[in-house]
Design an enzyme around this catalytic site. Structure first.
Site, PDB file in Angstrom:
ATOM      1  N   LYS A 261      25.708  40.339  -1.542  1.00 44.48           N
ATOM      2  CA  LYS A 261      25.036  41.361   0.365  1.00 44.48           C
ATOM      3  C   LYS A 261      26.783  41.125   0.990  1.00 44.48           C
ATOM      4  O   LYS A 261      26.670  39.914   1.742  1.00 44.48           O
ATOM      5  CB  LYS A 261      24.135  41.391   0.741  1.00 44.48           C
ATOM      6  CG  LYS A 261      23.568  42.014   2.026  1.00 44.48           C
ATOM      7  CD  LYS A 261      23.125  41.520   3.166  1.00 44.48           C
ATOM      8  CE  LYS A 261      23.445  41.079   4.024  1.00 44.48           C
ATOM      9  NZ  LYS A 261      24.878  42.354   4.944  1.00 44.48           N
TER      10      LYS A 261
ATOM     11  N   GLU B 209      30.111  28.585   4.864  1.00 44.70           N
ATOM     12  CA  GLU B 209      30.938  28.564   5.439  1.00 44.70           C
ATOM     13  C   GLU B 209      31.543  29.102   6.470  1.00 44.70           C
ATOM     14  O   GLU B 209      31.453  30.503   7.143  1.00 44.70           O
ATOM     15  CB  GLU B 209      32.472  29.165   4.437  1.00 44.70           C
ATOM     16  CG  GLU B 209      32.743  28.416   3.142  1.00 44.70           C
ATOM     17  CD  GLU B 209      33.169  27.647   2.973  1.00 44.70           C
ATOM     18  OE1 GLU B 209      33.847  27.182   4.432  1.00 44.70           O
ATOM     19  OE2 GLU B 209      33.654  27.000   2.198  1.00 44.70           O
TER      20      GLU B 209
ATOM     21  N   CYS C 233      38.420  32.575  10.546  1.00 43.40           N
ATOM     22  CA  CYS C 233      37.971  31.843  11.036  1.00 43.40           C
ATOM     23  C   CYS C 233      38.954  30.929  11.192  1.00 43.40           C
ATOM     24  O   CYS C 233      38.955  29.443  11.390  1.00 43.40           O
ATOM     25  CB  CYS C 233      36.955  31.688   9.609  1.00 43.40           C
ATOM     26  SG  CYS C 233      37.797  31.845   7.475  1.00 43.40           S
TER      27      CYS C 233
ATOM     28  N   GLU D 236      34.644  30.252  19.629  1.00 39.82           N
ATOM     29  CA  GLU D 236      35.246  30.852  18.497  1.00 39.82           C
ATOM     30  C   GLU D 236      35.676  32.880  19.289  1.00 39.82           C
ATOM     31  O   GLU D 236      34.093  33.222  19.348  1.00 39.82           O
ATOM     32  CB  GLU D 236      34.333  31.224  17.456  1.00 39.82           C
ATOM     33  CG  GLU D 236      35.440  31.838  16.140  1.00 39.82           C
ATOM     34  CD  GLU D 236      34.792  32.415  14.899  1.00 39.82           C
ATOM     35  OE1 GLU D 236      33.592  32.152  14.606  1.00 39.82           O
ATOM     36  OE2 GLU D 236      35.741  31.289  14.150  1.00 39.82           O
TER      37      GLU D 236
HETATM   38  P1  NAD Z   1      27.805  37.294  11.025  1.00 39.22           P
HETATM   39  O1  NAD Z   1      27.382  35.530  10.233  1.00 39.22           O
HETATM   40  O2  NAD Z   1      27.185  38.024  11.859  1.00 39.22           O
HETATM   41  O3  NAD Z   1      28.097  37.843   9.570  1.00 39.22           O
HETATM   42  C1  NAD Z   1      27.988  37.503   7.908  1.00 39.22           C
HETATM   43  C2  NAD Z   1      26.836  37.698   7.262  1.00 39.22           C
HETATM   44  O4  NAD Z   1      25.245  37.579   7.601  1.00 39.22           O
HETATM   45  C3  NAD Z   1      27.189  39.480   7.200  1.00 39.22           C
HETATM   46  O5  NAD Z   1      26.966  39.710   5.518  1.00 39.22           O
HETATM   47  C4  NAD Z   1      25.249  39.874   7.694  1.00 39.22           C
HETATM   48  O6  NAD Z   1      24.634  40.571   7.495  1.00 39.22           O
HETATM   49  C5  NAD Z   1      24.863  38.193   7.614  1.00 39.22           C
HETATM   50  N1  NAD Z   1      23.388  37.930   8.335  1.00 39.22           N
HETATM   51  C6  NAD Z   1      23.800  37.835   9.717  1.00 39.22           C
HETATM   52  N2  NAD Z   1      21.762  38.084  10.206  1.00 39.22           N
HETATM   53  C7  NAD Z   1      21.703  37.262   9.143  1.00 39.22           C
HETATM   54  C8  NAD Z   1      20.517  37.507   8.227  1.00 39.22           C
HETATM   55  N3  NAD Z   1      19.613  36.361   9.663  1.00 39.22           N
HETATM   56  N4  NAD Z   1      19.924  35.914   7.347  1.00 39.22           N
HETATM   57  C9  NAD Z   1      21.073  36.505   6.853  1.00 39.22           C
HETATM   58  N5  NAD Z   1      21.893  36.954   6.939  1.00 39.22           N
HETATM   59  C10 NAD Z   1      22.152  37.382   7.798  1.00 39.22           C
HETATM   60  O7  NAD Z   1      29.587  36.693  10.644  1.00 39.22           O
HETATM   61  P2  NAD Z   1      30.776  38.263  10.711  1.00 39.22           P
HETATM   62  O8  NAD Z   1      30.821  38.417  11.771  1.00 39.22           O
HETATM   63  O9  NAD Z   1      30.183  39.375   9.633  1.00 39.22           O
HETATM   64  O10 NAD Z   1      32.621  37.386  10.933  1.00 39.22           O
HETATM   65  C11 NAD Z   1      32.440  37.190  11.858  1.00 39.22           C
HETATM   66  C12 NAD Z   1      32.322  35.140  11.548  1.00 39.22           C
HETATM   67  O11 NAD Z   1      32.416  34.508   9.829  1.00 39.22           O
HETATM   68  C13 NAD Z   1      32.961  34.009  12.553  1.00 39.22           C
HETATM   69  O12 NAD Z   1      32.537  33.140  12.826  1.00 39.22           O
HETATM   70  C14 NAD Z   1      33.857  33.363  11.230  1.00 39.22           C
HETATM   71  O13 NAD Z   1      34.453  32.844  11.349  1.00 39.22           O
HETATM   72  C15 NAD Z   1      33.194  33.901  10.172  1.00 39.22           C
HETATM   73  N6  NAD Z   1      33.963  33.276   8.833  1.00 39.22           N
HETATM   74  C16 NAD Z   1      33.994  32.024   7.982  1.00 39.22           C
HETATM   75  C17 NAD Z   1      34.718  31.979   7.087  1.00 39.22           C
HETATM   76  C18 NAD Z   1      34.987  30.368   6.234  1.00 39.22           C
HETATM   77  O14 NAD Z   1      35.338  30.265   5.434  1.00 39.22           O
HETATM   78  N7  NAD Z   1      34.487  28.887   7.020  1.00 39.22           N
HETATM   79  C19 NAD Z   1      35.456  33.202   6.783  1.00 39.22           C
HETATM   80  C20 NAD Z   1      35.391  34.025   7.295  1.00 39.22           C
HETATM   81  C21 NAD Z   1      34.306  34.035   8.179  1.00 39.22           C
END
Ligand code: NAD
Length: 452
Positions: A152, A227, A261, A354
């Site tokens: 997804k 992650e 991230c 962040e």
């Molecule tokens: P997000 O947590 O809002 O969403 C990530 C994914 O989760 C999306 O596909 C979203 O649709 C899905 N999602 C949202 N709510 C959900 C739920 N209740 N159940 C299941 N899935 C759900 O994150 P974002 O805004 O897309 O990305 C930014 C964040 O990602 C930042 O905090 C960043 O640090 C983190 N990030 C971490 C890494 C790593 O490897 N550690 C890499 C890239 C980004």
């Protein structure tokens, strides 16, 4: 339908079907049906299919890079690097099916061996900042280990994941082995997390959503890899090559418009080197080329959305200590100029949360002990850097920082061949390198009696 917006123009660039609960259930059922066949594919044949996916991605590199650059608002040169890494990731894990080794353990009365068995259907949930490359870090090892996959992607950036599914089918991957469901996290994502036929969730995203996923996955005792977010420290000692540290810092703070991230968004500088570092940093930050993601000279694009820009703006109120501000285009698109705040206390909101945008904090420190204490005074522990010419100090500090990935005299964090992941609330588990495979298999122990 999902209206996919191009962040540089704020215009809709594509409309694609939106997956809800029903489509998620259909995808899980397809993956479940495909699982026995896929795990039975000869290891060498599975390897060959992963290689063909790698070649398929490489053959369409420019097209995929342009799609990613437009949809995620990232510079085309960065997008090319990311799509190149997708091809590299499938190539690397093509080596895995034939090296999925167990152990032979000495026991009395027989032979004891372990097998690394695939888990079944795995659910992969990915963010919008590095759409296809982060998907590949999960899809490639998951398939290599013999699992089937439901992916997804983030609803803001689903386009390249949809293309990957096509490329995989063209490469000969059987129907149902890789299923892509672009849909909202709160609907398609949470259905995947609660689904009883999904054995594992590998998630990349915010710490907040990661917490919710871990709690929901506990209901069915799913394996979980998380992650999550970061607030990484770039620790610069006065004895470092300050010009090199300052030249490298902007990419580490403002690469992907700070939506990374691994962003080294806290620059910890030893007081004795502060003035020199800030002067060098000013030259580097004000020369960053911010603009059209498809222009070759662009170094930073827009933010992903209007909401993200508002969130980032809240960290730079009227009275914020803005020490350096670069430039950004006017007009449509979600632009934000690269900004350095200095001096900042590590307890300020801009230093604890962040930001996920092009805003970095400079935090002075007095000595090594204070540098380590500040670096570790955060809930996060994803990446970080240490800059010094003193080799022993470099290693001491690198070991003392509570973080999963750390670089010395460099800000690079991520390679296909080395493990990546967080300490503390930056996550659980590791991606990439040899470690990722362990997270897509369970160990089975078999005892075979040799007694007559
Ligand atoms: P997000 O947590 O809002 O969403 C990530 C994914 O989760 C999306 O596909 C979203 O649709 C899905 N999602 C949202 N709510 C959900 C739920 N209740 N159940 C299941 N899935 C759900 O994150 P974002 O805004 O897309 O990305 C930014 C964040 O990602 C930042 O905090 C960043 O640090 C983190 N990030 C971490 C890494 C790593 O490897 N550690 C890499 C890239 C980004």
């Amino acid at each position: 339908m999902i209206e996919v917006v191009e962040p540089a123009t704020a215009q809709v660039m594509a409309e694609i079907p939106r997956a809800g609960v029903e489509e998620t259930d259909t995808a899980v059922a397809a993956a479940k049906a495909a699982y026995p066949g896929w795990r039975a594919v000869k290891p060498g044949d599975r390897a060959a299919m992963l290689l063909r996916i790698s070649e398929g991605v490489a053959a369409r590199l420019e097209e995929l890079a342009r799609l990613e650059a437009r949809n995620a608002g990232k510079p085309i040169s960065d997008a090319r690097g990311e799509i190149g890494m997708v091809a590299e990731c499938f190539r690397y894990y093509a080596g895995a099916p034939e090296r999925n080794l167990g152990q032979q353990i000495p026991v009395a009365g027989g032979v004891d061996v372990t097998f690394r068995e695939p888990l079944g259907v795995v659910g992969l949930i990915t963010p919008w900042n590095f759409p296809l490359v982060i998907a590949s870090w999960k899809v490639a090892p998951a398939l290599a280990a013999g699992n089937t996959v439901v992916l997804k992607p983030a609803e803001l950036t689903p386009l390249t994941a949809v293309e990957l599914e096509r490329i995989a089918l063209e490469a000969g991957l059987p129907e149902g082995v890789l299923n892509v469901i672009p849909g909202p996290g709160s609907v398609a994502g949470s259905r995947l997390v609660e689904h009883p036929d999904v054995a594992k969730i590998a998630f990349t995203g915010s710490t907040e959503v990661g917490r919710r996923i871990a709690a929901a996955a506990a209901q069915t005792i799913k394996r979980v890899t998380l992650e999550l977010g970061g607030k990484s420290a770039n620790v610069i000692f006065a004895d470092a090559d300050l010009d090199a540290a300052a030249a490298a810092a902007p990419a580490a703070m403002f690469g992907n418009a700070g939506q990374d991230c691994c962003a080294r968004s806290r620059i910890l500088v030893e007081r004795a080197g502060l003035d020199d570092l800030l002067a060098a940093l000013e030259r580097a930050v004000t020369s960053i080329v911010v603009g059209d993601p498809l222009a070759e000279e662009t170094e930073m694009g827009p933010l992903i959305s209007a909401d993200q820009r508002e969130a980032v703006r809240s960290y730079v109120p009227e009275d914020a200590p803005v020490a350096i501000r670069g430039s950004a285009p006017d007009g449509p698109g979600f632009w934000f100029a690269p900004t350095v705040l200095s001096p900042v206390s590590n307890s300020d909101r801009a230093a604890t949360e962040e930001i996920f945008g092009p805003v970095a904090c400079v935090i002075p420190f007095a000595d090594e002990a204070e540098a380590v204490a500040i670096a570790n005074d955060t809930i996060y522990g994803l990446s970080g850097s240490v800059w010094t010419r003193d080799g022993a100090k470099a290693l001491r500090v690198a070991r003392a920082i509570e973080t999963g990935v750390v670089s010395i005299n460099s800000n690079s964090s991520v390679r296909v061949t080395t493990p990546f992941g967080g300490f503390k609330q930056s996550g659980v588990g590791r991606e990439l390198g040899p470690d990722a495979l362990e997270h897509y298999t369970d160990v089975k122990n078999v005892f075979y009696s040799t007694e007559g």
